[in-house]
Design an enzyme around this catalytic site. Structure first.
Site, PDB file in Angstrom:
ATOM      1  N   ASP A   1       0.877  -1.161   0.000  1.00 17.32           N
ATOM      2  CA  ASP A   1       0.000   0.000   0.000  1.00 17.32           C
ATOM      3  C   ASP A   1       0.923   1.223   0.000  1.00 17.32           C
ATOM      4  OD1 ASP A   1      -2.449   1.538   0.369  1.00 17.32           O
ATOM      5  OD2 ASP A   1      -1.696   1.893   2.396  1.00 17.32           O
TER       6      ASP A   1
ATOM      7  N   ASP B   1      -0.103   5.222   0.830  1.00 23.18           N
ATOM      8  CA  ASP B   1      -0.326   6.168   1.920  1.00 23.18           C
ATOM      9  C   ASP B   1      -0.280   5.441   3.263  1.00 23.18           C
ATOM     10  OD1 ASP B   1      -0.702   8.717   0.710  1.00 23.18           O
ATOM     11  OD2 ASP B   1      -2.636   8.058  -0.044  1.00 23.18           O
TER      12      ASP B   1
END
Length: 331
Positions: free
Chosen positions: A11, A13
């Site tokens: 991922d 952020d």
């Protein structure tokens, strides 16, 4: 731990960066994976940037990335709509220019008003989304257009703390329309992860994320192992209360856990391992003993995940108090 995997899917952020600043240690961790010849991919629910823009952002931070390594919910939504609508069909867009660009790239026509009789509504995160955008989408959905949400993340991380995400904007339409979107494309749906794993070919895939409700649940739905890093949204308290569908295989403070056995732990552990013991007393989890904080967290998970309620946590020793403080569980 990373030696057991041929592909690591990150991922972005809260794992690699916060908004536009790299998280300490992330650049070095990805560089080491590249040096070892290990495949890397990035899967993000953020629909405000195109894959090429994300790759440029990463490269500018010192993380060399190719657009083909980046899977975004905006691109996945556009591909799904391409497969379901005729070429050139109008799609009402609520979100950033990146979502419009992805729709154009697959031969669809972004529009802005319900009067243009859109064949679908595509809603993604955009910092400039306002009432008028949501009003047009509401009118279009009431007129019969299917409603596609790129993702339903309630918040997105920032250096100042969690901020409203696309899920918060979706909730506005959900309240106005009295129903859910017809399709949610991004995590925790497994498509981004299964696509990445399929591109990598044979071998095991590890998903690294900071959110239990998207990254970890999505990995589990895809049948993949996952590592939760505590650099973003989900914290130790949320981990202890996690339902089975949102429980990771491993936990670490940050990406050092990919390489350093002392910086990662498998969860759940045993309630009496690593120098720690966890008991349930008076409806509370009591941590006693001494050892690595991560081992304490694994022991707490072992008991919390087998306890029908969500008990409070307290320390039974000075070392336990320090361990709980390290995870923000001392409040």
């Amino acid at each position: 731990m990373v030696d057991g995997y041929v592909l690591v899917v990150f991922d972005l952020d809260g794992v690699i960066y916060l908004i536009d600043r790299p998280i300490p240690g992330a650049v070095e961790a990805v560089a080491r994976l590249h040096d070892e010849g290990r495949a890397v991919a990035y899967a993000t629910n953020n629909a405000s940037r195109r894959s090429s823009e994300v790759a440029d952002l990463l490269t500018g931070m010192g993380v060399p990335a190719r657009p083909t390594e980046v899977l975004t919910s905006a691109a996945a939504t556009a591909e799904l709509l391409r497969d379901r609508l005729p070429p050139g069909a109008p799609v009402l867009v609520v979100g950033a220019e990146a979502l419009r660009a992805e729709l154009r790239a697959v031969g669809l026509r972004p529009v802005s008003t319900a009067d243009e009789e859109p064949a679908a509504v595509a809603q993604g995160y955009g910092p400039q989304v306002g009432w008028s955008d949501l009003a047009e989408a509401s009118l279009a959905v009431r007129a019969g257009a299917p409603w596609y949400a790129t993702n339903t993340d309630r918040t997105l991380p920032s250096p100042r703390g969690p901020l409203p995400g696309n899920g918060s904007l979706v909730a506005v339409l959900r309240t106005a329309l009295g129903r859910d979107p017809d399709v949610v494309v991004g995590k925790p749906e497994p498509a981004l992860f299964t696509t990445a794993a399929r591109r990598a070919g044979t071998g095991r895939t590890l998903v690294v994320g900071d959110r239990l409700d998207t990254d970890i649940e999505g990995a589990r739905r895809a049948g993949l192992d996952s590592l939760l890093v505590l650099t973003g949204v989900s914290d130790a308290a949320e981990l202890l209360a996690a339902p089975e569908a949102r429980r990771p295989a491993y936990v670490s403070f940050d990406l050092a856990g990919l390489f350093d056995p002392e910086a990662v732990v498998a969860v759940p552990g045993r309630p009496d391992a690593g120098g720690w013991s966890v008991t349930v007393t008076g409806g509370e989890l009591v941590l006693d003993g001494a050892g690595r904080p991560l081992d304490a967290l694994a022991a707490l998970c072992a008991v919390a995940w087998s306890t029908p309620t969500d008990p409070r946590v307290r320390a039974g020793s000075a070392q336990a108090a320090e361990a709980l403080a390290a995870f923000g569980l001392d409040g």
